[in-house]
Every structure is written in structure tokens, then in C-alpha cells.
Scaffold this motif. Structure first.
Motif, PDB file in Angstrom:
ATOM      1  N   ARG A 140       0.832  -1.218   0.000  1.00 19.56           N
ATOM      2  CA  ARG A 140       0.000   0.000   0.000  1.00 19.56           C
ATOM      3  C   ARG A 140       0.860   1.260   0.000  1.00 19.56           C
ATOM      4  O   ARG A 140       0.544   2.240  -0.670  1.00 19.56           O
ATOM      5  CB  ARG A 140      -0.943  -0.019   1.189  1.00 19.56           C
ATOM      6  CG  ARG A 140      -2.037  -1.052   1.013  1.00 19.56           C
ATOM      7  CD  ARG A 140      -3.024  -1.034   2.140  1.00 19.56           C
ATOM      8  NE  ARG A 140      -4.036  -2.062   1.909  1.00 19.56           N
ATOM      9  CZ  ARG A 140      -4.726  -2.637   2.848  1.00 19.56           C
ATOM     10  NH1 ARG A 140      -4.530  -2.305   4.107  1.00 19.56           N
ATOM     11  NH2 ARG A 140      -5.626  -3.559   2.558  1.00 19.56           N
ATOM     12  N   GLU A 183       3.896   1.530  -1.267  1.00 16.29           N
ATOM     13  CA  GLU A 183       4.469   1.631  -2.613  1.00 16.29           C
ATOM     14  C   GLU A 183       3.440   2.178  -3.597  1.00 16.29           C
ATOM     15  O   GLU A 183       3.756   3.027  -4.429  1.00 16.29           O
ATOM     16  CB  GLU A 183       4.965   0.263  -3.088  1.00 16.29           C
ATOM     17  CG  GLU A 183       6.211  -0.219  -2.380  1.00 16.29           C
ATOM     18  CD  GLU A 183       6.571  -1.661  -2.698  1.00 16.29           C
ATOM     19  OE1 GLU A 183       5.797  -2.354  -3.400  1.00 16.29           O
ATOM     20  OE2 GLU A 183       7.636  -2.113  -2.245  1.00 16.29           O
ATOM     21  N   GLN A 184       2.185   1.715  -3.487  1.00 16.75           N
ATOM     22  CA  GLN A 184       1.135   2.204  -4.380  1.00 16.75           C
ATOM     23  C   GLN A 184       0.863   3.687  -4.144  1.00 16.75           C
ATOM     24  O   GLN A 184       0.680   4.450  -5.083  1.00 16.75           O
ATOM     25  CB  GLN A 184      -0.157   1.398  -4.187  1.00 16.75           C
ATOM     26  CG  GLN A 184      -1.260   1.783  -5.156  1.00 16.75           C
ATOM     27  CD  GLN A 184      -0.867   1.564  -6.603  1.00 16.75           C
ATOM     28  OE1 GLN A 184      -0.413   0.498  -6.965  1.00 16.75           O
ATOM     29  NE2 GLN A 184      -1.033   2.585  -7.434  1.00 16.75           N
ATOM     30  N   GLU A 214       3.617   5.596  -5.804  1.00 11.98           N
ATOM     31  CA  GLU A 214       3.432   5.592  -7.258  1.00 11.98           C
ATOM     32  C   GLU A 214       2.319   6.545  -7.663  1.00 11.98           C
ATOM     33  O   GLU A 214       2.447   7.278  -8.654  1.00 11.98           O
ATOM     34  CB  GLU A 214       3.125   4.180  -7.750  1.00 11.98           C
ATOM     35  CG  GLU A 214       4.313   3.247  -7.706  1.00 11.98           C
ATOM     36  CD  GLU A 214       3.961   1.802  -8.035  1.00 11.98           C
ATOM     37  OE1 GLU A 214       2.820   1.525  -8.471  1.00 11.98           O
ATOM     38  OE2 GLU A 214       4.838   0.939  -7.852  1.00 11.98           O
ATOM     39  N   ASP A 215       1.222   6.573  -6.903  1.00 15.03           N
ATOM     40  CA  ASP A 215       0.125   7.495  -7.189  1.00 15.03           C
ATOM     41  C   ASP A 215       0.579   8.938  -7.054  1.00 15.03           C
ATOM     42  O   ASP A 215       0.244   9.789  -7.879  1.00 15.03           O
ATOM     43  CB  ASP A 215      -1.060   7.232  -6.254  1.00 15.03           C
ATOM     44  CG  ASP A 215      -1.745   5.894  -6.509  1.00 15.03           C
ATOM     45  OD1 ASP A 215      -1.481   5.271  -7.565  1.00 15.03           O
ATOM     46  OD2 ASP A 215      -2.540   5.470  -5.642  1.00 15.03           O
TER      47      ASP A 215
END
Length: 119
Positions: free
Chosen positions: A45, A47-48, A51-52
Motif C-alpha cells: 500500500r 508503494e502504491q 506511485e500514485d
């Protein structure tokens, strides 16, 4: 050997990392396997989220390049479809969008342009 996966627990998706190791006896015959599973949901989560955030920053930089190009041509930039929070953040970060006028919808931007042309 390593692998990963995700499963649903109580309606929530959780991510796991699995590491398998082969156990051998002194004569190199396989006698068993060990498995270690770790819940890596928080890492996935995080990492996401990073990235977002990176994708948002890249979009903001592209908008900024367009605004600067329009200003170099001697025009004023009107931006529609940008969320107020995003516009405010870009202004607070000093990204150079201060001179551009932002609108939540294309309709409101067009109304502003039409009023200026009729005046």
C-alpha cells in the motif's frame, strides 16, 4: 524459491510474500519443505501511494509546462477540470500556476470566456 500473492480476509485484500526452502538430508535427497509467509500489505500500500503521488506530480509538471508555453505566447491560461485541492496544492508549492485561472468545470470556464468577449 519466493512468490507472492493476495487473498481476501474479512472483505479486505491482504498481500503476502512467501518463501519456500527445500530441506535435504546429507545425501542430497529432499526430505521436506519449509514455507515462510509474511504479510506485506502495508508495504504494498505504501508503494502504491508513492506511485500514485509520483503520477500526480508528473501530471502537475505537464500542466505547468503547458501554462508556461501559453504565457510565452502572450496568452492567459484557463484550466478546467482540476480539483480545487490540486490547484491549491500546486499554488502553495509555487509550481507557477498562480497566473492561470482554474475552474472546476469546462462550462464555468467557457462562461467566463464568453462574458469577457461580450463585454
Amino acid at each position: 524459491m519466493s512468490c507472492g500473492g493476495r487473498i481476501c480476509i474479512g472483505g479486505e485484500v491482504r498481500f503476502f510474500s512467501t518463501k519456500l526452502s527445500i530441506l535435504r538430508d546429507p545425501v542430497s535427497e529432499t526430505t521436506g519443505v519449509t514455507a515462510v509467509e509474511r504479510d506485506v500489505t502495508e508495504r504494498v500500500r505504501a508503494e502504491q501511494a508513492l506511485e500514485d503521488r509520483l503520477a500526480l506530480i508528473q501530471r502537475q509538471q505537464e500542466i505547468l509546462r503547458i501554462v508556461r508555453a501559453v504565457e510565452l505566447l502572450g496568452a492567459r491560461c484557463l484550466i478546467s477540470g482540476i480539483r480545487p485541492a490540486v490547484a491549491q496544492t500546486m499554488t502553495q508549492l509555487g509550481m507557477g500556476i498562480e497566473k492561470a485561472r482554474t475552474f472546476a468545470t469546462m462550462r464555468s470556464a467557457l462562461k467566463t470566456v464568453m462574458r469577457r468577449q461580450l463585454a
